[in-house]
Design an enzyme around this catalytic site. Structure first.
Site, PDB file in Angstrom:
ATOM      1  N   LYS A   1       4.227   9.268 -28.274  1.00  0.00           N
ATOM      2  CA  LYS A   1       4.060   9.483 -26.828  1.00  0.00           C
ATOM      3  C   LYS A   1       3.224  10.737 -26.609  1.00  0.00           C
ATOM      4  O   LYS A   1       3.626  11.841 -27.003  1.00  0.00           O
ATOM      5  CB  LYS A   1       5.432   9.626 -26.152  1.00  0.00           C
ATOM      6  CG  LYS A   1       5.344  10.061 -24.676  1.00  0.00           C
ATOM      7  CD  LYS A   1       6.720  10.091 -23.990  1.00  0.00           C
ATOM      8  CE  LYS A   1       6.640  10.731 -22.603  1.00  0.00           C
ATOM      9  NZ  LYS A   1       7.947  10.805 -21.917  1.00  0.00           N
TER      10      LYS A   1
ATOM     11  N   ARG B   1       7.788   5.185 -21.613  1.00  0.00           N
ATOM     12  CA  ARG B   1       7.979   3.824 -22.132  1.00  0.00           C
ATOM     13  C   ARG B   1       6.800   2.922 -21.773  1.00  0.00           C
ATOM     14  O   ARG B   1       6.521   1.962 -22.466  1.00  0.00           O
ATOM     15  CB  ARG B   1       9.312   3.266 -21.611  1.00  0.00           C
ATOM     16  CG  ARG B   1       9.386   3.159 -20.116  1.00  0.00           C
ATOM     17  CD  ARG B   1      10.825   3.034 -19.617  1.00  0.00           C
ATOM     18  NE  ARG B   1      11.551   4.305 -19.688  1.00  0.00           N
ATOM     19  CZ  ARG B   1      12.829   4.459 -19.383  1.00  0.00           C
ATOM     20  NH1 ARG B   1      13.547   3.419 -18.984  1.00  0.00           N
ATOM     21  NH2 ARG B   1      13.403   5.637 -19.475  1.00  0.00           N
TER      22      ARG B   1
ATOM     23  N   LYS C   1       8.947  15.495 -10.322  1.00  0.00           N
ATOM     24  CA  LYS C   1      10.070  16.285 -10.832  1.00  0.00           C
ATOM     25  C   LYS C   1      10.261  17.518  -9.956  1.00  0.00           C
ATOM     26  O   LYS C   1       9.285  18.053  -9.424  1.00  0.00           O
ATOM     27  CB  LYS C   1       9.760  16.773 -12.256  1.00  0.00           C
ATOM     28  CG  LYS C   1       9.776  15.705 -13.325  1.00  0.00           C
ATOM     29  CD  LYS C   1       9.492  16.304 -14.699  1.00  0.00           C
ATOM     30  CE  LYS C   1       9.371  15.220 -15.754  1.00  0.00           C
ATOM     31  NZ  LYS C   1      10.621  14.488 -16.012  1.00  0.00           N
TER      32      LYS C   1
ATOM     33  N   ASP D   1       5.513  17.210 -23.508  1.00  0.00           N
ATOM     34  CA  ASP D   1       5.779  15.772 -23.450  1.00  0.00           C
ATOM     35  C   ASP D   1       4.822  14.960 -24.328  1.00  0.00           C
ATOM     36  O   ASP D   1       4.892  13.739 -24.358  1.00  0.00           O
ATOM     37  CB  ASP D   1       5.725  15.292 -21.983  1.00  0.00           C
ATOM     38  CG  ASP D   1       6.663  14.141 -21.707  1.00  0.00           C
ATOM     39  OD1 ASP D   1       7.644  13.960 -22.468  1.00  0.00           O
ATOM     40  OD2 ASP D   1       6.420  13.396 -20.742  1.00  0.00           O
TER      41      ASP D   1
ATOM     42  N   GLU E   1       7.617   7.154 -17.396  1.00  0.00           N
ATOM     43  CA  GLU E   1       6.244   6.791 -17.774  1.00  0.00           C
ATOM     44  C   GLU E   1       6.060   6.646 -19.278  1.00  0.00           C
ATOM     45  O   GLU E   1       5.172   5.930 -19.727  1.00  0.00           O
ATOM     46  CB  GLU E   1       5.270   7.853 -17.225  1.00  0.00           C
ATOM     47  CG  GLU E   1       5.055   9.093 -18.102  1.00  0.00           C
ATOM     48  CD  GLU E   1       6.301   9.945 -18.319  1.00  0.00           C
ATOM     49  OE1 GLU E   1       7.254   9.831 -17.511  1.00  0.00           O
ATOM     50  OE2 GLU E   1       6.335  10.710 -19.296  1.00  0.00           O
TER      51      GLU E   1
ATOM     52  N   ASP F   1       3.792  15.969 -17.941  1.00  0.00           N
ATOM     53  CA  ASP F   1       4.563  14.988 -17.176  1.00  0.00           C
ATOM     54  C   ASP F   1       5.111  15.630 -15.906  1.00  0.00           C
ATOM     55  O   ASP F   1       6.146  16.292 -15.930  1.00  0.00           O
ATOM     56  CB  ASP F   1       5.706  14.438 -18.041  1.00  0.00           C
ATOM     57  CG  ASP F   1       6.549  13.407 -17.290  1.00  0.00           C
ATOM     58  OD1 ASP F   1       6.119  12.969 -16.205  1.00  0.00           O
ATOM     59  OD2 ASP F   1       7.624  13.040 -17.815  1.00  0.00           O
TER      60      ASP F   1
ATOM     61  N   ASP G   1       8.471   8.399 -13.086  1.00  0.00           N
ATOM     62  CA  ASP G   1       8.819   9.403 -14.091  1.00  0.00           C
ATOM     63  C   ASP G   1       9.304   8.752 -15.392  1.00  0.00           C
ATOM     64  O   ASP G   1       9.446   9.418 -16.410  1.00  0.00           O
ATOM     65  CB  ASP G   1       9.881  10.357 -13.522  1.00  0.00           C
ATOM     66  CG  ASP G   1       9.952  11.677 -14.270  1.00  0.00           C
ATOM     67  OD1 ASP G   1       9.055  11.930 -15.110  1.00  0.00           O
ATOM     68  OD2 ASP G   1      10.906  12.446 -14.023  1.00  0.00           O
TER      69      ASP G   1
END
Ligand code: BES
Ligand code: MN
Ligand code: ZN
Length: 519
Positions: A266, A353, A278, A290, A351, A271, A349
């Site tokens: 990933k 996956r 967030k 992230d 995101e 993020d 959020d």
């Protein structure tokens, strides 16, 4: 973009420093600092000198595990407590050497006497030497690429004393220890780099520049190519950003490979949560990390040639940031992923996956090695806050559809002391991922977030033996803690390196859970 970045900025500073490691059979002399391991009970080692236990206790030193006391002199002597049981495992040795290194923080030349440990214990000298090197180098690591003045004295030399008859065995560990410490440092460097300094495009440039030095091939896919390939998850997450996404494919191809392993990372360079923004708090401020999954895959792969990895390995780094804007994906939008499955985005959020799904599908389609799909896929992602709730900041979540992959990941976690714990891929929760308009939703209910995220990914592996590492909790350390330096831990880089070095293709069918979509 418009903000200027210093052109001399080095995104992988660890590559320009190398520690010299020497194996000796004689005690340390001269300047520097030497470690003396002191058990909490029994005779004191001779190197403690004339001080007795009462004198040490008066100085606050009771030889508790990882406790240290610095005695002046040349070399400086650092007593390192080993508790009641002494040092029994390579993880304890790595910790003890790290404690020593932190106590001697200004010193460039460190010496550790491993001779008694190796002569008396049930040790592979190579493993002991490797753990000692990792402990020292990683404890000395500090991210200072953006400081005006360096904040750490470099570790110039590490001398390790071993018994004469073990020198040859110990030598095996020198190269491994140096390679693995460098590997974790590379992962830390790229993860610690601020998001403006390392966007997806810049990360791709760094990989293109660094990876070939380590015998790797790199292909970078830009926005137009990503559109052509139909990576709907990566495109959806990127939609709110003014910066382009990148898909970075790294290939390691030894002569006559024994198998083929795919690693997916990933690479959310930052993020923000997207439209599901967030809150502006410390957790949000950590979201430059992230991309640690992608950083760990990249870093691990730089070790493969030197570790003699026998399998072909293909790395897929799924890189973009996740931003809110007028062009961002909206809640309720439906993405068509690589391979054709559709996903309703109910929370922007979730995101990670989405980008990982495309990577998993790409891996399952890859028949470049022996005309077959990979023998196994392992993905690594800072995927869920829920894993931190479940396992804390020292243990990553692991889920797998195959017991042999799970066991090999557990062995690599043990070797690296990057701890993991297996959670169940419980298909009864799959129905929570249902969508009224698409094949599935990107979120489920409020509980079991780690499992729900893994069940989502499971939809894209097509029954290939697969293991998943959720490293959201372990990606950073809030303080200097033994070999974990403040900032990115580099978690997963050494684990994946150890995993690939020992990788064996799982035997067909056995243990593979093919219940991919229990609808
Ligand atoms: N990158 C985060 C996960 C994360 C959280 C990493 C904390 C490190 C520390 C991920 O993209 C995320 O936002 N996950 C959501 C998923 C939820 C919306 C289903 C989360 O965990 O809140
Ligand atoms: Mn997120
Ligand atoms: Zn994320």
């Amino acid at each position: 973009m418009s903000v200027q970045i210093d052109s001399a900025f080095d995104p992988v500073p660890s590559l320009s420093h190398a520690t010299r490691v020497s194996l000796t059979t004689e005690p340390a002399t001269g300047p520097g600092a030497q470690a003396v391991f002191v058990p909490a009970e029994g005779d004191l080692p001779a190197a403690v000198g004339t001080l007795d236990r009462d004198a040490l206790a008066a100085a606050g030193f009771k030889a508790g595990s990882k406790q240290t006391l610095v005695l002046p002199g040349s070399p400086l002597t650092v007593l390192v407590g080993t508790g009641k049981n002494g040092i029994e495992t390579d993880a304890e040795l790595r910790d003890a050497v790290a404690a020593f290194t932190r106590a001697a923080r200004e010193i460039g030349h460190l010496s550790v006497d491993l001779s008694e440990l190796i002569a008396e214990g049930d040790w592979d000298a190579g493993v002991a030497v490797q753990a000692a090197i990792e402990g020292a180098a990683l404890a000395r690591y500090r991210y200072d690429a953006l400081k005006s003045e360096p904040i750490t004295a470099p570790l110039e030399e590490l001398s390790l004393q071993v018994p004469t008859e073990f020198i040859e065995e110990a030598e095996q560990g020198v190269a491994r220890g140096l390679v693995l410490a460098r590997t974790a440092s590379i992962a830390r460097d790229v993860a610690n780099t601020p998001p403006r300094h390392l966007n997806a495009d810049k990360f791709a440039e760094v990989v293109e520049q660094v990876a070939p030095e380590f015998g790797l091939d790199v292909e970078v896919f830009d926005l137009a190519q990503i559109e052509e390939m139909g990576l709907g998850g990566l495109l959806g997450v990127n939609a709110g950003s003014i910066e382009e996404p990148r898909m970075i494919k790294i290939s390691y191809r030894p002569a006559d490979p024994e198998g083929h392993l795919a690693l997916i990372g990933k690479g959310i360079m930052y993020d923000s949560g997207g439209i599901s923004l967030k809150p502006s708090n410390a957790m949000h401020a950590a979201m430059k990390f992230d991309m640690m999954g992608a950083g760990a895959v990249f870093a691990a792969m730089t070790s493969f040639a030197e570790l003699g990895v026998q399998s072909a390995v293909t790395g897929w780094l799924m890189c973009t940031d996740n931003m809110p804007s007028g062009s961002a994906m909206k809640l309720g939008d439906v993405l068509t992923m690589r391979g054709g499955k559709t996903v309703e985005v109910k929370n922007t959020d979730a995101e990670g996956r989405l980008v990982m799904a495309d990577g998993l599908v790409l891996a399952t389609e890859d028949t470049s090695v022996s005309g077959q799909r990979p023998d196994a896929i392992v993905d690594i992602a800072t995927l869920t806050g829920a894993v931190m709730g479940a396992l804390g900041t020292r243990t990553a979540g692991m889920l797998a559809n195959n017991d042999q992959i799970a066991a090999q990941l557990e062995a690599a976690a043990e070797a690296s002391d990057e701890n993991i714990w297996r959670l169940p891929l419980d298909h009864r929760y799959r129905e929570q991922l249902k969508s009224n308009v698409a094949d599935m939703s990107n979120i489920g209910g409020s509980y079991g977030g780690v499992i729900l995220a893994a069940l989502f990914l499971n939809e894209f592996v097509d029954g290939t033996p697969w293991g998943h590492l959720d490293i959201a909790g372990t990606m950073q350390s809030e303080s200097d803690d033994l070999w974990r330096s403040v900032g990115s831990t580099g978690f997963g880089a050494r684990l994946l390196a150890e995993f690939a070095a020992a990788f064996e293709a799982p035997e067909a069918a056995e243990g593979t859970d093919t219940d991919a979509s229990a609808e």
